[in-house]
Design an enzyme around this catalytic site. Structure first.
Site, PDB file in Angstrom:
ATOM      1  N   ASN A 151       0.836  -1.192   0.000  1.00 35.05           N
ATOM      2  CA  ASN A 151       0.000   0.000   0.000  1.00 35.05           C
ATOM      3  C   ASN A 151       0.875   1.248   0.000  1.00 35.05           C
ATOM      4  OD1 ASN A 151       0.596  -0.898   2.672  1.00 35.05           O
ATOM      5  ND2 ASN A 151      -1.065   0.319   3.529  1.00 35.05           N
ATOM      6  N   GLU A 175      -2.964  -4.845  -2.991  1.00 34.48           N
ATOM      7  CA  GLU A 175      -3.468  -5.702  -4.068  1.00 34.48           C
ATOM      8  C   GLU A 175      -3.434  -4.960  -5.398  1.00 34.48           C
ATOM      9  OE1 GLU A 175      -4.791  -5.057  -1.135  1.00 34.48           O
ATOM     10  OE2 GLU A 175      -6.030  -6.694  -0.375  1.00 34.48           O
ATOM     11  N   CYS A 228     -10.435  -4.681   0.479  1.00 37.23           N
ATOM     12  CA  CYS A 228     -11.519  -3.707   0.376  1.00 37.23           C
ATOM     13  C   CYS A 228     -12.384  -4.026  -0.845  1.00 37.23           C
ATOM     14  CB  CYS A 228     -10.962  -2.289   0.281  1.00 37.23           C
ATOM     15  SG  CYS A 228     -10.292  -1.867  -1.333  1.00 37.23           S
TER      16      CYS A 228
HETATM   17  N1  THU Z   1      -5.128  -1.831   2.660  1.00 36.81           N
HETATM   18  C1  THU Z   1      -4.556  -2.614   1.694  1.00 36.81           C
HETATM   19  O1  THU Z   1      -3.535  -2.248   1.103  1.00 36.81           O
HETATM   20  N2  THU Z   1      -5.148  -3.807   1.414  1.00 36.81           N
HETATM   21  C2  THU Z   1      -6.211  -4.335   2.083  1.00 36.81           C
HETATM   22  O2  THU Z   1      -6.631  -5.439   1.777  1.00 36.81           O
HETATM   23  C3  THU Z   1      -6.840  -3.568   3.177  1.00 36.81           C
HETATM   24  C4  THU Z   1      -6.360  -2.178   3.351  1.00 36.81           C
HETATM   25  C5  THU Z   1      -4.465  -0.568   3.011  1.00 36.81           C
HETATM   26  C6  THU Z   1      -5.112   0.684   2.504  1.00 36.81           C
HETATM   27  C7  THU Z   1      -4.578   1.713   3.481  1.00 36.81           C
HETATM   28  O3  THU Z   1      -3.299   2.153   3.041  1.00 36.81           O
HETATM   29  C8  THU Z   1      -4.399   0.940   4.774  1.00 36.81           C
HETATM   30  O4  THU Z   1      -4.401  -0.443   4.407  1.00 36.81           O
HETATM   31  C9  THU Z   1      -5.492   1.178   5.809  1.00 36.81           C
HETATM   32  O5  THU Z   1      -6.752   1.022   5.248  1.00 36.81           O
END
Ligand code: THU
Length: 130
Positions: free
Chosen positions: A41, A54, A85
């Site tokens: 992320n 993802e 998400c």
């Molecule tokens: N996040 C992801 O990268 N993947 C997921 O499956 C759930 C959430 C990230 C987005 C954001 O940077 C942080 O987690 C908190 O929501």
């Protein structure tokens, strides 16, 4: 193969840019051709503009010319495995068939195994636009 994906997801998670949520996520996917792509992320100060792990792995896959996901592994430093998400579920369904295995995991080693179809029941697909 799950171990390769787990190791790759854990390693890329270290590169996550998550200074706002302090929640680092790593994702690794294997393509039908056997290539492995990773993503983490990447947040920024305009909070909604951040991207998920993802999405990063899928973008890397597409940039390399591949289009078919065969397996996915997502890992976060949470007490329980974190589900993708809604937007990432649709992205996974774009490139992964319903039976594609998705493992959701914690850094500590807990794992929950699911599939693309379980994550996105009733998925919108191109068939609805025919
Ligand atoms: N996040 C992801 O990268 N993947 C997921 O499956 C759930 C959430 C990230 C987005 C954001 O940077 C942080 O987690 C908190 O929501």
């Amino acid at each position: 193969m799950p171990d390769i994906l787990r190791d790759a997801a854990l390693a890329v998670r270290e590169n996550a840019h998550a200074p706002y949520s302090n929640f680092k996520v790593g994702a690794a996917l294997r393509t039908a051709e056997g290539q492995v792509f990773v993503g983490c992320n990447v947040e920024n100060v305009a909070y909604p503009e951040g991207t998920c792990a993802e999405a990063g792995a899928i973008a890397a896959m597409c940039a390399a010319g591949a289009r078919t996901i065969a397996e996915v592994y997502v890992v976060a430093g949470s007490p329980d495995p974190v589900p993708p998400c809604g937007g990432c579920r649709q992205k996974l369904a774009e490139f992964g068939a319903g039976d594609v295995p998705v493992t959701l995991a914690t850094v500590a080693g807990a794992e929950r195994r699911t599939t693309v179809a379980e994550l996105l029941p009733g998925a919108f697909d191109a068939g609805y636009m025919a």
